[in-house]
Design an enzyme around this catalytic site. Structure first.
Site, short mmCIF file in Angstrom:
data_model
loop_
_atom_site.label_atom_id
_atom_site.label_comp_id
_atom_site.label_asym_id
_atom_site.label_seq_id
_atom_site.Cartn_x
_atom_site.Cartn_y
_atom_site.Cartn_z
N GLU A 86 0.81 -1.22 0.00
CA GLU A 86 0.00 0.00 0.00
C GLU A 86 0.84 1.27 0.00
OE1 GLU A 86 -3.73 2.10 2.43
OE2 GLU A 86 -3.23 -0.02 2.75
N LYS A 127 -8.61 -1.45 1.01
CA LYS A 127 -9.64 -1.90 1.96
C LYS A 127 -10.49 -2.94 1.26
CE LYS A 127 -9.86 -0.49 6.19
NZ LYS A 127 -8.63 -1.22 6.53
#
Length: 413
Positions: A217, A233
Site C-alpha cells: 500500500e 480496503k
C-alpha cells in the site's frame, strides 16, 4: 541480537549511532535501484515520543541540514547525480502519526526500543563487492498473541456499538503477536521483500532493532508536486470465488468507499483547490494468497507544500485508522491492548522532488529478544466478529511463515 553472538551482528558500526551490517546494499523500500549498491550512511536521526516536539518538523529540518531541502515539494526533481547526497530513508510510527493528529496514544508498546521517527541520509560512495556472510542458525519460537480471539471479537462488538451511537463510521482494529528467536533476524526480515505484491519490500535497521516490510500500500507518493495515495480496503482469499465475492460484497465496497473519501479529504487539505480525483476505484489486486481492493487518489500539491505538512495531513493513514480519523484513533487506544509499533506507520524514500512512502501494513520488527507482527482490519456496522478475526489471521500468516523460512505463497490452482 538475541542471545550473545547475534547481538554482535547488529552492533553499531559507524558515526551517528549508525547500526547496520557493514558493506551490505541499502534495502530501504523505494530506494533507487541503481544506487543501492553504492550508498553509504551520512547521518541519522532518531526520535521517540517522550523526546517531545514535532516529529514532522524535526524530519524536515534534519533533512535540509544534510543537503535534502524538502520545504517545497512542488519544485521539479533536480537531475540525479551519482555523487554526493542521494536521498534518505524515512520511517514514522503509527504512534507518531497519532501524535501529529493530536490523538491519544496510551497503549504500551510491545517493542519499546523501536524509535517513533528515523531519518537516515545516504550519499553515494564507491561500488562495493561484498562477500556473502556465512549463514547462522535460525530458530523462531511460537507466537504469543496480544489478545485472544474472544477479546478481538469483543473489540469488534465495541466498535459496532460505537457506530450504532454515531461515534464513528469505521474503526480499524489491529492485533499484535511476538515470538522468541535465536540467530540473526535480518535475513528473515529481508525475505519479506520477496512476497508477491510487496510494493514496499525492504528493511531498515537501528541499534538493537530492525523493521522488515512487505507492504502493498502506498501511503503517499509525490513526484514534482503530483500527489498519489492508494488506499487498500477489502480482502478475500485469492481464488476465483474470492475474486467474485470481493467484487460483489456491499460491505467491503462501503468500507472501501469510506476510506477513499477520508483520503480525498486528507489530500484536499494540502492540494490545490479542485484537483483531487479518484482513479481505478475498487480495483482488485493480489498480495500473496489474498485479493485486496485498491483505489488511487490523486491531487496537485498546494504551492509551497513541504514535507512536514505532508506528513501531518497523511499520517497515520486512513485505511488503518477509520473515519472520522480522530474519533477512530481515540477508540483504537482504548480497545487495542498494545501499541502498533512498527506497523501502520510510514516507511520509504525521500529526496527533493520525489517522496515515496509505503504504509507499514504486512510488517514485522525485531528487538533484541523477539520478533513482532501486527495485523487487523476495518470494522463497520456490517462486520462479523469471527470473519474479522479470520481475516487478520490470513493477513499475518504469510509474514509469519516467511519469517520462519517456510514458503506459503505459491499460486493456488
Amino acid at each position: 541480537m538475541a542471545h550473545g553472538k547475534s547481538t554482535e551482528r547488529m552492533r553499531k558500526v559507524g558515526p551517528y549511532g549508525v547500526e547496520t551490517l557493514p558493506q551490505v546494499r541499502v534495502d530501504v523500500p523505494a530506494a533507487p535501484t541503481a544506487c543501492r549498491d553504492t550508498l553509504t550512511e551520512r547521518a541519522r536521526l532518531h526520535w521517540h515520543r517522550h523526546d517531545g516536539g514535532d516529529p514532522a518538523a524535526l524530519a524536515e529540518e534534519f533533512l535540509a541540514a544534510h543537503g535534502l531541502p524538502l520545504h517545497d515539494l512542488t519544485r521539479p526533481a533536480p537531475t540525479h547525480h551519482h555523487s554526493g547526497v542521494c536521498g534518505a530513508a524515512l520511517y514514522l510510527s503509527a504512534a507518531a502519526g497519532a501524535h501529529l493528529a493530536g490523538a491519544p496514544t496510551t497503549a504500551p508498546e510491545p517493542a519499546p526500543t523501536l524509535p517513533d521517527l528515523t531519518v537516515v541520509v545516504y550519499e553515494h560512495g564507491p561500488t562495493r563487492a561484498t562477500p556473502p556472510a556465512a549463514p547462522t542458525p535460525w530458530w523462531l519460537g511460537p507466537w504469543t498473541e496480544s489478545w485472544t480471539p474472544r477479546q478481538h471479537a469483543d473489540a469488534v462488538a465495541a466498535v459496532r456499538a460505537a457506530i450504532g451511537r454515531g461515534d464513528v463510521y469505521q474503526t480499524n482494529l489491529v492485533g499484535h503477536a511476538a515470538a522468541p528467536y535465536t540467530g540473526d533476524p535480518l535475513p528473515a526480515l529481508r525475505r519479506l521483500s520477496a512476497l508477491p505484491g510487496a510494493r514496499y519490500g525492504g528493511v531498515l535497521t537501528g541499534d538493537g532493532w530492525a523493521i522488515g516490510c512487505a507492504s502493498p500500500e502506498t501511503l503517499i507518493e509525490v513526484t514534482d508536486g503530483h500527489l498519489i495515495t492508494r488506499p487498500i480496503k477489502g480482502t478475500r482469499p485469492a481464488t476465483p470465488t474470492g475474486h467474485t465475492e470481493l467484487l460483489a460484497s456491499a460491505k467491503e465496497r462501503a468500507e472501501h468507499i469510506m476510506i477513499v473519501d477520508l483520503e480525498r479529504n486528507d489530500l484536499a487539505r494540502i492540494a490545490r483547490t479542485g484537483t483531487v480525483t479518484v482513479d481505478d476505484l475498487f480495483t482488485v489486486r493480489r498480495w500473496c494468497d489474498l485479493w485486496q481492493a485498491e483505489s488511487t487518489v490523486r491531487a496537485t500539491a498546494a504551492d509551497g507544500l513541504g514535507l512536514a505538512d505532508l506528513l501531518r495531513a497523511t499520517c497515520p493513514g486512513g485505511s488503518v485508522t477509520g473515519a472520522p480519523k480522530h474519533a477512530a484513533l481515540t477508540q483504537i487506544t482504548t480497545l487495542e491492548p498494545v501499541g502498533r509499533g512498527a506497523s501502520m506507520g510510514a516507511l520509504g524514500w525521500v529526496t527533493p522532488g520525489h517522496i515515496d512512502l509505503g504504509l507499514t501494513i504486512r510488517t514485522a520488527a525485531a528487538d533484541t529478544d523477539l520478533l513482532h507482527t501486527w495485523a487487523g482490519g476495518g470494522i463497520t456496522w456490517d462486520s462479523d466478529a469471527h470473519a474479522e478475526v479470520a481475516e487478520a489471521a490470513a493477513k499475518t500468516a504469510p509474514i509469519r511463515a516467511t519469517l520462519a523460512g517456510h514458503e506459503t505463497h505459491r499460486p493456488r490452482r
